[in-house]
Motif scaffolding. Structure first.
Motif, short mmCIF file in Angstrom:
data_model
loop_
_atom_site.label_atom_id
_atom_site.label_comp_id
_atom_site.label_asym_id
_atom_site.label_seq_id
_atom_site.Cartn_x
_atom_site.Cartn_y
_atom_site.Cartn_z
N LEU A 276 0.84 -1.19 0.00
CA LEU A 276 0.00 0.00 0.00
C LEU A 276 0.87 1.23 0.00
O LEU A 276 1.93 1.25 0.63
CB LEU A 276 -0.90 0.02 1.24
N THR A 277 0.44 2.28 -0.68
CA THR A 277 1.17 3.53 -0.65
C THR A 277 0.95 4.18 0.71
O THR A 277 -0.01 3.87 1.44
CB THR A 277 0.70 4.49 -1.74
N ILE A 278 1.82 5.12 1.06
CA ILE A 278 1.69 5.80 2.34
C ILE A 278 0.39 6.58 2.41
O ILE A 278 -0.24 6.69 3.45
CB ILE A 278 2.90 6.72 2.60
N ARG A 279 -0.08 7.13 1.27
CA ARG A 279 -1.34 7.86 1.26
C ARG A 279 -2.52 6.93 1.53
O ARG A 279 -3.44 7.26 2.28
CB ARG A 279 -1.53 8.58 -0.07
N GLN A 280 -2.48 5.73 0.94
CA GLN A 280 -3.53 4.75 1.20
C GLN A 280 -3.55 4.36 2.67
O GLN A 280 -4.62 4.19 3.27
CB GLN A 280 -3.33 3.53 0.31
N CYS A 281 -2.37 4.21 3.26
CA CYS A 281 -2.29 3.88 4.69
C CYS A 281 -2.90 5.00 5.53
O CYS A 281 -3.64 4.74 6.49
CB CYS A 281 -0.84 3.67 5.10
N GLU A 282 -2.60 6.24 5.18
CA GLU A 282 -3.11 7.38 5.93
C GLU A 282 -4.64 7.45 5.83
O GLU A 282 -5.33 7.71 6.83
CB GLU A 282 -2.48 8.67 5.40
N VAL A 283 -5.16 7.21 4.65
CA VAL A 283 -6.62 7.23 4.47
C VAL A 283 -7.27 6.12 5.29
O VAL A 283 -8.30 6.34 5.94
CB VAL A 283 -6.98 7.08 2.97
N ARG A 313 -8.63 1.65 -4.21
CA ARG A 313 -7.37 1.00 -4.56
C ARG A 313 -6.81 0.19 -3.40
O ARG A 313 -6.22 -0.87 -3.61
CB ARG A 313 -6.37 2.05 -5.02
N ALA A 314 -7.00 0.69 -2.19
CA ALA A 314 -6.55 -0.06 -1.02
C ALA A 314 -7.35 -1.36 -0.86
O ALA A 314 -6.79 -2.42 -0.57
CB ALA A 314 -6.67 0.80 0.25
N LEU A 315 -8.67 -1.28 -1.06
CA LEU A 315 -9.52 -2.47 -0.98
C LEU A 315 -9.09 -3.49 -2.03
O LEU A 315 -8.98 -4.69 -1.75
CB LEU A 315 -10.98 -2.09 -1.18
N LYS A 316 -8.85 -3.02 -3.24
CA LYS A 316 -8.44 -3.92 -4.32
C LYS A 316 -7.10 -4.56 -4.01
O LYS A 316 -6.91 -5.77 -4.21
CB LYS A 316 -8.37 -3.15 -5.64
N ALA A 317 -6.15 -3.76 -3.53
CA ALA A 317 -4.81 -4.29 -3.23
C ALA A 317 -4.85 -5.34 -2.12
O ALA A 317 -4.10 -6.32 -2.15
CB ALA A 317 -3.88 -3.14 -2.82
N MET A 318 -5.75 -5.16 -1.16
CA MET A 318 -5.83 -6.08 -0.02
C MET A 318 -6.81 -7.22 -0.27
O MET A 318 -6.94 -8.12 0.56
CB MET A 318 -6.23 -5.31 1.24
N ALA A 326 -11.15 -4.30 5.34
CA ALA A 326 -9.81 -3.78 5.09
C ALA A 326 -9.16 -3.27 6.37
O ALA A 326 -7.99 -3.52 6.65
CB ALA A 326 -9.87 -2.67 4.05
N VAL A 327 -9.94 -2.55 7.17
CA VAL A 327 -9.43 -2.05 8.45
C VAL A 327 -9.05 -3.21 9.36
O VAL A 327 -8.00 -3.20 10.02
CB VAL A 327 -10.47 -1.14 9.14
N HIS A 328 -9.90 -4.25 9.39
CA HIS A 328 -9.63 -5.43 10.22
C HIS A 328 -8.30 -6.08 9.83
O HIS A 328 -7.46 -6.38 10.69
CB HIS A 328 -10.78 -6.44 10.08
N HIS A 329 -8.09 -6.29 8.54
CA HIS A 329 -6.84 -6.89 8.07
C HIS A 329 -5.65 -5.99 8.38
O HIS A 329 -4.58 -6.47 8.76
CB HIS A 329 -6.91 -7.16 6.56
N ALA A 330 -5.82 -4.68 8.21
CA ALA A 330 -4.73 -3.75 8.46
C ALA A 330 -4.31 -3.76 9.92
O ALA A 330 -3.13 -3.71 10.25
CB ALA A 330 -5.14 -2.34 8.04
N VAL A 331 -5.29 -3.85 10.83
CA VAL A 331 -4.98 -3.93 12.26
C VAL A 331 -4.26 -5.24 12.57
O VAL A 331 -3.27 -5.27 13.30
CB VAL A 331 -6.26 -3.80 13.10
N GLN A 332 -4.75 -6.34 12.00
CA GLN A 332 -4.14 -7.64 12.24
C GLN A 332 -2.68 -7.68 11.80
O GLN A 332 -1.85 -8.32 12.45
CB GLN A 332 -4.91 -8.73 11.49
N LYS A 333 -2.38 -7.01 10.72
CA LYS A 333 -1.02 -7.05 10.16
C LYS A 333 -0.13 -5.93 10.68
O LYS A 333 0.99 -5.76 10.23
CB LYS A 333 -1.07 -7.01 8.63
#
Length: 339
Positions: A276-283, A313-318, A326-333
């Protein structure tokens, strides 16, 4: 070497708390942030830290030769470089000689000219020469007033640091260098003018500089950025030569540097490795906090449509169908902190 990802050479010279094992408060947040995206290569320049304490020669050519040796030993074909403060001199010369090796160059709080090569009043010149006379004894841990002098010296770099931060930095500096090495290196810095060399750099460059830096005037950062053909300049609302983590400007500076370096987080979504790009992470962080697109857009100075695009794009990438997933996966990782 720490972290994972593309190589990033972190270049400093002597007066820094970026200890190889345990960085101090002026460097730790940078290491923690960058090591999430990059493999950071850092080393003690000659005369300080774990390097030879009596290197003999201490010139710009020597410092560049040291960088070349480390780069070759690490097997780096191409890499990004970030430098702070006095490390800018060696970084400018290295980049001028080896632009083809660098993908990006970030210079924070640096200068293209040594103190005695700038436009100084007679009083300022006398102050600079007087400082040289006391570096050796003043920065030597064996002298009676060493601790006091080092603290006074450090406050000029970091006037907004807390007493606890200053004490932590002082403890590292006392182990990293001697007064003799400091004086020898400063004598070299004072006489350098790399204006012509900066103009030959052919590397995308980001120059950041504190608005109220005492030792390295804002005008020096502006001059440096103007000389490098592909440079972008960002003034930083700070009094400190190196931005501290708790400062208001830190989030903006962090994101600017990561975006410039095209930093991407590798995230195992449970389905496939993605980045993920840093902007996608921030969003995603704002999404996790329950903010609507319009609120996120205001916070990041973007349009709601752009926010929608980053989320999609973040949803598609993940490989996720919903924002909640997406938030759940991001927290897990470990991408987001659970709140």
């Amino acid at each position: 070497m720490t972290g994972t990802g593309p190589p990033l050479l972190w270049l400093t010279l002597h007066y820094t708390d970026n200890d190889l094992i345990s960085p101090g408060p002026a460097s730790k947040h940078w290491m923690d942030t960058l090591s999430k995206f990059f493999t950071i290569i850092k080393f003690d320049m000659r005369g300080c830290g774990l390097s030879e304490r009596q290197p003999g020669s201490m010139t710009l050519d020597d410092w560049v030769a040291d960088i070349e040796a480390v780069v070759d030993a690490a097997g780096l074909a191409q890499f990004a470089m970030m430098t702070v403060c006095t490390g800018s001199y060696a970084a400018i010369e290295y980049a001028a000689r080896h632009s083809e090796r660098l993908t990006h160059l970030v210079i924070y709080g640096g200068s293209v000219r040594g103190r005695l090569r700038r436009e100084l009043s007679m009083a300022q010149r006398e102050d600079a020469l007087s400082a040289l006379q006391v570096y050796e004894s003043g920065l030597d841990g064996r002298s009676e007033f060493a601790a006091t002098f080092r603290q006074v010296f450090t406050v000029q770099f970091l006037p907004d640091a807390t007493p606890e931060q200053l004490a932590a930095i002082d403890a590292i500096l006392n182990e990293r260098m001697t007064g003799a090495i400091a004086a020898q290196s400063v004598r070299e810095f004072y006489q350098l003018d790399l204006s012509a060399r900066a103009q030959s750099i052919r590397v995308p460059t980001l120059v950041l500089h504190a608005l109220h830096d005492i030792l390295y005037p804002l005008s020096e950062g502006q001059k440096l950025a103007a000389l490098i053909p592909a440079a972008r300049f960002l003034p930083v609302a700070s009094n400190n030569n190196m931005l501290l983590e708790g400062e208001t400007a830190w989030p903006l500076v962090r994101e600017t540097v990561l975006s410039f370096l095209d930093a991407r987080l590798d995230v195992d979504s449970g389905k496939a490795a993605v980045n993920l790009t840093i902007r996608q992470c921030e969003v995603l962080r704002h999404v996790a906090n329950g903010k609507a697109d319009k609120e996120i857009a205001r916070a990041l100075s973007l349009s709601p449509r752009t926010i929608e695009m980053h989320v999609a794009r973040a949803l598609k990438a993940m490989g996720c169908k919903t924002r909640a997933e997406a938030v759940h996966h991001a927290v897990q990782k470990g991408l987001l902190s659970p709140e």
